[in-house]
Enzyme design. Structure first.
Site, PDB file in Angstrom:
ATOM      1  N   GLY A  82      47.171  42.172  37.779  1.00 20.46           N
ATOM      2  CA  GLY A  82      48.340  42.867  38.301  1.00 20.46           C
ATOM      3  C   GLY A  82      49.394  43.114  37.230  1.00 20.46           C
ATOM      4  O   GLY A  82      49.693  42.233  36.419  1.00 20.46           O
ATOM      5  N   SER A 111      44.814  47.352  36.805  1.00 22.28           N
ATOM      6  CA  SER A 111      45.072  47.053  38.215  1.00 22.28           C
ATOM      7  C   SER A 111      46.082  48.082  38.701  1.00 22.28           C
ATOM      8  O   SER A 111      47.294  47.921  38.589  1.00 22.28           O
ATOM      9  CB  SER A 111      45.620  45.625  38.343  1.00 22.28           C
ATOM     10  OG  SER A 111      45.936  45.346  39.684  1.00 22.28           O
ATOM     11  N   GLN A 129      41.305  50.252  38.653  1.00 20.13           N
ATOM     12  CA  GLN A 129      40.940  49.314  39.736  1.00 20.13           C
ATOM     13  C   GLN A 129      41.914  49.454  40.892  1.00 20.13           C
ATOM     14  O   GLN A 129      43.123  49.399  40.710  1.00 20.13           O
ATOM     15  CB  GLN A 129      40.928  47.878  39.217  1.00 20.13           C
ATOM     16  CG  GLN A 129      40.598  46.846  40.294  1.00 20.13           C
ATOM     17  CD  GLN A 129      41.834  46.211  40.920  1.00 20.13           C
ATOM     18  OE1 GLN A 129      42.737  45.822  40.187  1.00 20.13           O
ATOM     19  NE2 GLN A 129      41.873  46.093  42.239  1.00 20.13           N
ATOM     20  N   TYR A 131      42.735  48.640  45.275  1.00 23.27           N
ATOM     21  CA  TYR A 131      42.440  48.092  46.591  1.00 23.27           C
ATOM     22  C   TYR A 131      42.633  49.270  47.551  1.00 23.27           C
ATOM     23  O   TYR A 131      43.564  50.054  47.368  1.00 23.27           O
ATOM     24  CB  TYR A 131      43.438  46.991  46.965  1.00 23.27           C
ATOM     25  CG  TYR A 131      43.410  45.771  46.065  1.00 23.27           C
ATOM     26  CD1 TYR A 131      42.424  44.809  46.218  1.00 23.27           C
ATOM     27  CD2 TYR A 131      44.386  45.571  45.091  1.00 23.27           C
ATOM     28  CE1 TYR A 131      42.398  43.676  45.418  1.00 23.27           C
ATOM     29  CE2 TYR A 131      44.372  44.439  44.281  1.00 23.27           C
ATOM     30  CZ  TYR A 131      43.383  43.499  44.455  1.00 23.27           C
ATOM     31  OH  TYR A 131      43.367  42.389  43.660  1.00 23.27           O
ATOM     32  N   THR A 156      38.140  46.497  44.239  1.00 26.41           N
ATOM     33  CA  THR A 156      38.078  45.040  44.353  1.00 26.41           C
ATOM     34  C   THR A 156      38.045  44.651  45.828  1.00 26.41           C
ATOM     35  O   THR A 156      38.876  45.101  46.622  1.00 26.41           O
ATOM     36  CB  THR A 156      39.282  44.394  43.646  1.00 26.41           C
ATOM     37  OG1 THR A 156      39.173  44.682  42.251  1.00 26.41           O
ATOM     38  CG2 THR A 156      39.297  42.882  43.837  1.00 26.41           C
ATOM     39  N   LYS A 217      33.886  45.189  42.796  1.00 20.49           N
ATOM     40  CA  LYS A 217      34.213  43.893  42.163  1.00 20.49           C
ATOM     41  C   LYS A 217      34.391  42.811  43.227  1.00 20.49           C
ATOM     42  O   LYS A 217      35.059  43.034  44.240  1.00 20.49           O
ATOM     43  CB  LYS A 217      35.504  44.055  41.357  1.00 20.49           C
ATOM     44  CG  LYS A 217      35.980  42.804  40.638  1.00 20.49           C
ATOM     45  CD  LYS A 217      37.082  43.155  39.642  1.00 20.49           C
ATOM     46  CE  LYS A 217      37.627  41.938  38.922  1.00 20.49           C
ATOM     47  NZ  LYS A 217      38.629  41.214  39.696  1.00 20.49           N
ATOM     48  N   HIS A 241      37.267  36.427  41.331  1.00 23.96           N
ATOM     49  CA  HIS A 241      38.688  36.655  41.075  1.00 23.96           C
ATOM     50  C   HIS A 241      39.253  35.551  40.176  1.00 23.96           C
ATOM     51  O   HIS A 241      40.403  35.127  40.307  1.00 23.96           O
ATOM     52  CB  HIS A 241      39.450  36.714  42.409  1.00 23.96           C
ATOM     53  CG  HIS A 241      40.521  37.778  42.467  1.00 23.96           C
ATOM     54  ND1 HIS A 241      40.325  39.011  43.021  1.00 23.96           N
ATOM     55  CD2 HIS A 241      41.810  37.774  42.036  1.00 23.96           C
ATOM     56  CE1 HIS A 241      41.445  39.723  42.948  1.00 23.96           C
ATOM     57  NE2 HIS A 241      42.360  38.993  42.341  1.00 23.96           N
ATOM     58  N   ARG A 244      40.543  32.489  41.977  1.00 23.78           N
ATOM     59  CA  ARG A 244      41.849  32.637  42.630  1.00 23.78           C
ATOM     60  C   ARG A 244      41.743  32.982  44.109  1.00 23.78           C
ATOM     61  O   ARG A 244      42.736  33.133  44.781  1.00 23.78           O
ATOM     62  CB  ARG A 244      42.664  33.732  41.917  1.00 23.78           C
ATOM     63  CG  ARG A 244      42.937  33.416  40.477  1.00 23.78           C
ATOM     64  CD  ARG A 244      43.330  34.658  39.679  1.00 23.78           C
ATOM     65  NE  ARG A 244      44.705  35.068  39.873  1.00 23.78           N
ATOM     66  CZ  ARG A 244      45.745  34.563  39.236  1.00 23.78           C
ATOM     67  NH1 ARG A 244      45.560  33.568  38.373  1.00 23.78           N
ATOM     68  NH2 ARG A 244      46.962  35.015  39.440  1.00 23.78           N
ATOM     69  N   ASP A 272      32.735  38.601  35.470  1.00 23.93           N
ATOM     70  CA  ASP A 272      33.910  37.963  34.872  1.00 23.93           C
ATOM     71  C   ASP A 272      34.128  36.605  35.508  1.00 23.93           C
ATOM     72  O   ASP A 272      33.546  36.273  36.532  1.00 23.93           O
ATOM     73  CB  ASP A 272      35.157  38.854  34.925  1.00 23.93           C
ATOM     74  CG  ASP A 272      35.752  39.035  36.320  1.00 23.93           C
ATOM     75  OD1 ASP A 272      35.583  38.160  37.184  1.00 23.93           O
ATOM     76  OD2 ASP A 272      36.428  40.069  36.534  1.00 23.93           O
ATOM     77  N   GLY A 273      34.960  35.799  34.836  1.00 22.61           N
ATOM     78  CA  GLY A 273      35.230  34.443  35.314  1.00 22.61           C
ATOM     79  C   GLY A 273      34.825  33.416  34.281  1.00 22.61           C
ATOM     80  O   GLY A 273      33.641  33.134  34.114  1.00 22.61           O
ATOM     81  N   ARG A 276      35.404  33.039  27.619  1.00 21.39           N
ATOM     82  CA  ARG A 276      36.449  32.685  26.641  1.00 21.39           C
ATOM     83  C   ARG A 276      36.038  32.980  25.203  1.00 21.39           C
ATOM     84  O   ARG A 276      36.900  33.036  24.331  1.00 21.39           O
ATOM     85  CB  ARG A 276      36.778  31.170  26.709  1.00 21.39           C
ATOM     86  CG  ARG A 276      37.046  30.615  28.088  1.00 21.39           C
ATOM     87  CD  ARG A 276      38.470  30.780  28.515  1.00 21.39           C
ATOM     88  NE  ARG A 276      39.385  29.856  27.873  1.00 21.39           N
ATOM     89  CZ  ARG A 276      40.626  29.614  28.306  1.00 21.39           C
ATOM     90  NH1 ARG A 276      41.076  30.232  29.386  1.00 21.39           N
ATOM     91  NH2 ARG A 276      41.421  28.783  27.665  1.00 21.39           N
ATOM     92  N   GLY A 295      39.784  37.850  31.683  1.00 22.34           N
ATOM     93  CA  GLY A 295      41.116  37.889  32.272  1.00 22.34           C
ATOM     94  C   GLY A 295      42.101  37.007  31.534  1.00 22.34           C
ATOM     95  O   GLY A 295      42.800  37.453  30.605  1.00 22.34           O
TER      96      GLY A 295
HETATM   97  C1  LIG Z   1      47.253  36.975  36.626  1.00 19.98           C
HETATM   98  C2  LIG Z   1      46.031  37.570  37.234  1.00 19.98           C
HETATM   99  C3  LIG Z   1      46.140  38.705  38.033  1.00 19.98           C
HETATM  100  C4  LIG Z   1      44.999  39.281  38.593  1.00 19.98           C
HETATM  101  N1  LIG Z   1      45.112  40.438  39.324  1.00 19.98           N
HETATM  102  C5  LIG Z   1      43.983  41.082  39.730  1.00 19.98           C
HETATM  103  C6  LIG Z   1      44.071  42.369  40.329  1.00 19.98           C
HETATM  104  O1  LIG Z   1      45.144  42.940  40.504  1.00 19.98           O
HETATM  105  N2  LIG Z   1      42.917  42.963  40.693  1.00 19.98           N
HETATM  106  C7  LIG Z   1      41.680  42.383  40.507  1.00 19.98           C
HETATM  107  O2  LIG Z   1      40.648  42.970  40.838  1.00 19.98           O
HETATM  108  N3  LIG Z   1      41.579  41.161  39.937  1.00 19.98           N
HETATM  109  C8  LIG Z   1      42.682  40.516  39.537  1.00 19.98           C
HETATM  110  N4  LIG Z   1      42.565  39.296  38.899  1.00 19.98           N
HETATM  111  C9  LIG Z   1      41.230  38.741  38.661  1.00 19.98           C
HETATM  112  C10 LIG Z   1      40.659  39.234  37.326  1.00 19.98           C
HETATM  113  O3  LIG Z   1      40.386  40.604  37.358  1.00 19.98           O
HETATM  114  C11 LIG Z   1      39.347  38.524  36.952  1.00 19.98           C
HETATM  115  O4  LIG Z   1      38.447  38.612  38.036  1.00 19.98           O
HETATM  116  C12 LIG Z   1      39.509  37.072  36.535  1.00 19.98           C
HETATM  117  O5  LIG Z   1      40.760  36.832  35.941  1.00 19.98           O
HETATM  118  C13 LIG Z   1      38.405  36.713  35.566  1.00 19.98           C
HETATM  119  O6  LIG Z   1      38.423  35.362  35.260  1.00 19.98           O
HETATM  120  P1  LIG Z   1      39.083  34.752  33.921  1.00 19.98           P
HETATM  121  O7  LIG Z   1      40.543  34.836  34.130  1.00 19.98           O
HETATM  122  O8  LIG Z   1      38.566  33.342  33.924  1.00 19.98           O
HETATM  123  O9  LIG Z   1      38.607  35.540  32.747  1.00 19.98           O
HETATM  124  C14 LIG Z   1      43.713  38.695  38.358  1.00 19.98           C
HETATM  125  C15 LIG Z   1      43.622  37.563  37.543  1.00 19.98           C
HETATM  126  C16 LIG Z   1      44.758  37.006  36.974  1.00 19.98           C
HETATM  127  C17 LIG Z   1      44.596  35.804  36.077  1.00 19.98           C
END
Ligand SMILES: Cc1cc2nc3c(=O)[nH]c(=O)nc-3n(C[C@H](O)[C@H](O)[C@H](O)COP(=O)(O)O)c2cc1C
Length: 352
Positions: A82, A111, A129, A131, A156, A217, A241, A244, A272-273, A276, A295
């Site tokens: 975001g 985003s 990306q 919603y 997403t 996603k 995510h 999250r 993703d996820g 590093r 991310g």
């Molecule tokens: C601060 C933050 C904001 C995020 N906002 C979105 C978003 O707006 N849309 C989305 O599809 N994923 C969002 N995500 C998820 C990321 O796209 C991604 O799936 C995730 O961060 C990947 O894992 P990593 O942080 O371990 O690399 C967000 C992640 C973080 C850390």
């Protein structure tokens, strides 16, 4: 090599933690619930080891790849995050992060529902990306992305409701990042953007709306991967995510093999996820991913050095991926395969 180029993601995170307020650091670093899935993303990678081949005679090694028509220095994207989060981390915000990705030649997923403009640095490696809450507003965004030469769109689908993120609640951040909304709000202001859970109808609608390659996603099962391919999406992003959303979901690298098998080449598979380092990238590609998203590590690089920080981190990731490929005995990412991964410490995943 600059200082930032020499730093690991963990070191960048430590630097960012010292620079950011606890509320902002926790907003980026935190996960849902008891943060088990947040941890599982990393643990999944930590359990795997690479198997190098020797004496293969490779000399000209490249990490370059074309992902869904997008030519990249390596099959790596910055994951969508975001816009307000970027602004909290660095005054130059999304523009700096997108610029850094472009400088390094990797992709950037914007985003879209939380930025002021889609007119960000970068070329065809940019992905819009969204919603889907308000179809009219989403259609406007997609049309804008098409006009700006974006390479793909991404829906997403793993946020039917906002998860409980205890760190945010403790800091008094109700749901999302504190900060501004978006000029793209047009009916889905930041705070209302998850008001309606998306359905497969939305996937079909978005598919019919654009000729750009479309990613879905948040795919975490073989079943949904098959449905996504049936729905005509060009790529699925294996993602929870970043830990999250649903806590106790598997780590993404654990899910990857079943999704690759289920899709059976009908769509690209991204993940993703927990990514590093270049060896994480190599593991995911070897297990069948066509590209990876990063991310949080990019956010730490942004906090550490703005656009130059993001470019430095991502450039050194690409350079190091070339080195890793060389050490594995292959000349390109396409040559990576399951034989390069030792999974003896990884638990079996359910494939039905
Ligand atoms: C601060 C933050 C904001 C995020 N906002 C979105 C978003 O707006 N849309 C989305 O599809 N994923 C969002 N995500 C998820 C990321 O796209 C991604 O799936 C995730 O961060 C990947 O894992 P990593 O942080 O371990 O690399 C967000 C992640 C973080 C850390």
């Amino acid at each position: 090599m600059t200082d930032i180029e020499l730093m690991s993601a963990d070191e960048l995170e430590e630097l960012a933690r010292l620079r950011l307020t606890p509320a902002v650091y926790d907003y980026v670093a935190g996960g849902a619930g008891d943060e088990r899935t947040l941890a599982a993303n990393r643990e999944g990678f930590e359990r795997l080891r690479l198997r190098p081949r020797i004496l293969t005679g490779v000399s000209r090694v490249s990490a370059e790849a074309t992902v869904l028509g997008m030519p990249l220095a390596a099959p790596v994207f910055v994951a969508p995050m975001g816009g307000p989060a970027h602004d909290l981390v660095h005054p130059d915000g999304v523009r700096a992060a997108a610029g850094g990705a472009a400088d390094a030649g990797v992709g950037y997923m914007v985003s879209a529902s939380s930025v002021d403009t889609l007119d960000l640095p970068g070329g065809a490696g940019r992905v819009c990306q969204v919603y889907v809450v308000d179809r009219e507003a989403t259609a406007r965004l997609i049309a804008e992305a098409e006009g700006l030469g974006y390479g793909a769109v991404c829906l997403t689908a793993d946020v039917p409701v906002p998860a409980l993120r205890r760190r945010n609640v403790r800091h008094g951040v109700a749901r999302a990042a504190p900060g501004r909304g978006s000029v793209h709000e047009g009916g889905f202001a930041n705070h209302a953007s998850y008001a309606r859970p998306a359905t497969w109808d939305d996937v079909a609608w978005l598919r019919s709306l654009t000729g750009l390659p479309m990613l879905l996603k948040g795919v975490m099962t073989a079943q949904d991967a098959r449905l996504a391919a049936d729905a005509g999406v060009d790529g699925v992003v294996v993602s929870n995510h970043g830990g999250r959303q649903l806590d106790r979901a598997l780590g993404t690298i654990e899910v990857l093999p079943e999704v690759v098998e289920a899709v059976a080449g009908r769509a690209a598979v991204l993940l993703d996820g927990g990514v590093r380092s270049s060896t994480d990238v190599a593991l995911a590609l070897a297990l069948g991913a066509d590209a990876v998203g990063i991310g949080k590590a990019v956010m730490w690089a942004l906090a550490a050095g703005g656009r130059a920080g993001v470019a430095g981190f991502l450039r050194s990731l690409v350079t190091d991926l070339v080195r890793t490929l060389t050490l594995l005995g292959v000349g390109s990412v396409a040559e990576l395969g399951r034989n390069h991964v030792d999974g003896r410490h990884a638990p079996p995943t359910q494939t039905s």
